[in-house]
Design a protein around this motif. Structure first.
Motif, PDB file in Angstrom:
ATOM      1  N   PRO A  61       1.179  -1.193   0.271  1.00 42.81           N
ATOM      2  CA  PRO A  61       0.006   0.122   0.052  1.00 42.81           C
ATOM      3  C   PRO A  61       0.848   1.338   0.447  1.00 42.81           C
ATOM      4  CG  PRO A  61      -0.843  -1.832   1.674  1.00 42.81           C
ATOM      5  CD  PRO A  61       0.235  -1.943   1.064  1.00 42.81           C
ATOM      6  N   ALA A  62       2.009   1.261   0.274  1.00 41.64           N
ATOM      7  CA  ALA A  62       2.846   2.369   0.659  1.00 41.64           C
ATOM      8  C   ALA A  62       2.766   2.759  -1.103  1.00 41.64           C
ATOM      9  CB  ALA A  62       3.960   2.001   1.951  1.00 41.64           C
ATOM     10  N   ARG A  63       3.809   1.535  -1.754  1.00 40.24           N
ATOM     11  CA  ARG A  63       3.594   2.276  -3.207  1.00 40.24           C
ATOM     12  C   ARG A  63       2.752   2.790  -3.172  1.00 40.24           C
ATOM     13  NH1 ARG A  63       5.581  -2.760  -7.850  1.00 40.24           N
ATOM     14  NH2 ARG A  63       5.259  -0.893  -9.284  1.00 40.24           N
ATOM     15  N   VAL A  64       1.935   1.947  -3.729  1.00 35.65           N
ATOM     16  CA  VAL A  64       0.117   2.802  -4.004  1.00 35.65           C
ATOM     17  C   VAL A  64       0.089   4.534  -3.864  1.00 35.65           C
ATOM     18  CG1 VAL A  64      -1.545   3.015  -5.139  1.00 35.65           C
ATOM     19  CG2 VAL A  64      -0.110   0.791  -5.034  1.00 35.65           C
ATOM     20  N   TYR A  65       0.667   4.356  -2.843  1.00 36.27           N
ATOM     21  CA  TYR A  65      -0.419   5.598  -1.806  1.00 36.27           C
ATOM     22  C   TYR A  65       1.134   6.468  -2.277  1.00 36.27           C
ATOM     23  CZ  TYR A  65      -0.914   9.270   1.535  1.00 36.27           C
ATOM     24  OH  TYR A  65      -0.658  10.132   2.029  1.00 36.27           O
ATOM     25  N   GLY A  66       2.201   6.170  -1.976  1.00 38.84           N
ATOM     26  CA  GLY A  66       3.918   6.953  -2.834  1.00 38.84           C
ATOM     27  C   GLY A  66       3.272   7.592  -4.009  1.00 38.84           C
ATOM     28  N   VAL A  67       3.048   6.329  -4.881  1.00 39.59           N
ATOM     29  CA  VAL A  67       2.696   7.009  -6.505  1.00 39.59           C
ATOM     30  C   VAL A  67       1.571   8.377  -6.327  1.00 39.59           C
ATOM     31  CG1 VAL A  67       2.317   6.278  -9.045  1.00 39.59           C
ATOM     32  CG2 VAL A  67       3.942   5.240  -7.364  1.00 39.59           C
ATOM     33  N   ALA A  68       0.331   7.749  -5.734  1.00 40.70           N
ATOM     34  CA  ALA A  68      -0.869   8.452  -5.395  1.00 40.70           C
ATOM     35  C   ALA A  68       0.018  10.272  -5.436  1.00 40.70           C
ATOM     36  CB  ALA A  68      -1.560   8.175  -4.433  1.00 40.70           C
ATOM     37  N   THR A  69       0.500  10.023  -4.211  1.00 38.96           N
ATOM     38  CA  THR A  69       0.847  11.762  -3.739  1.00 38.96           C
ATOM     39  C   THR A  69       2.293  11.937  -4.590  1.00 38.96           C
ATOM     40  OG1 THR A  69       2.652  10.842  -1.657  1.00 38.96           O
ATOM     41  CG2 THR A  69       0.222  10.807  -1.717  1.00 38.96           C
ATOM     42  N   PHE A  70       3.066  10.993  -5.506  1.00 35.59           N
ATOM     43  CA  PHE A  70       3.811  12.018  -5.760  1.00 35.59           C
ATOM     44  C   PHE A  70       3.665  12.588  -7.017  1.00 35.59           C
ATOM     45  CE2 PHE A  70       7.180  12.149  -9.028  1.00 35.59           C
ATOM     46  CZ  PHE A  70       8.375  11.879  -8.330  1.00 35.59           C
ATOM     47  N   TYR A  71       2.657  12.344  -7.332  1.00 41.07           N
ATOM     48  CA  TYR A  71       2.374  12.861  -8.667  1.00 41.07           C
ATOM     49  C   TYR A  71       1.392  14.298  -8.686  1.00 41.07           C
ATOM     50  CZ  TYR A  71       4.888   9.369 -11.474  1.00 41.07           C
ATOM     51  OH  TYR A  71       5.917   8.574 -11.578  1.00 41.07           O
TER      52      TYR A  71
END
Length: 168
Positions: A61-71
């Motif tokens: 989930p951290a990877r998905v959240y990281g992508v969702a908050t990076f862009y």
């Protein structure tokens, strides 16, 4: 080739997300386009959906959240039916974009903290540049560019949308 399994769902709650995942062959390498499609469907990225996507792709989930908050184009907050983007880049700012923002916010009962109306009809955002400096100050309402705006003309745009919504 290993086939990704579908996480357990309650009813058809995630049917749309399943279709999106299937279109992208449930490949973790397709996470960005998957999130783009999810956001197009929901107009934001709901937390439950992010968790579901992580499980379905077998990534953290951290990877998905990281992508969702990076862009910057992804949002974790619900957006209104109509999106108003006001340019606050240099060209628009020097041509008084701030009073335009304040007029729109006042008409809709919003402020710098509350960007979406309670009825989910409008979301108002400022952006660094809309790429239409020659039309400054610029407002984009539902992907239509409106240039050389004033506080009065911006409120008139809002009123036109409201009139259309009432007629429905």
């Amino acid at each position: 080739m290993m086939t990704k399994t579908r996480p357990e769902t309650s009813g058809r709650k995630f049917a749309k997300v399943c279709n999106i995942l299937d279109r992208h062959e449930r490949k973790p390498s397709r996470l960005v386009p998957i999130l783009q499609a999810v956001q197009e469907e929901y107009r934001y990225l709901p937390q439950q959906v992010l968790t579901y996507v992580a499980t379905a792709l077998d990534v953290s989930p951290a990877r998905v959240y990281g992508v969702a908050t990076f862009y910057a184009h992804f949002t974790l907050e619900p957006k209104g039916k109509h999106l108003i983007r006001l340019c606050d880049g240099t060209a628009c700012h020097v041509k008084d974009s701030v009073p335009i923002l304040r007029a729109i916010q006042k008409r809709l009962g919003l402020d710098d903290r509350r960007k979406t109306t309670p009825d989910m009809l409008f979301t108002v955002e400022t952006v660094a540049c809309l790429g239409a400096c020659g039309l400054a100050p610029v407002v984009v309402l539902d992907d239509q560019v409106h240039g050389q705006m004033t506080p009065e003309s911006a409120v008139k745009l809002v009123e036109e949308v409201l009139a259309t919504e009432v007629a429905r």
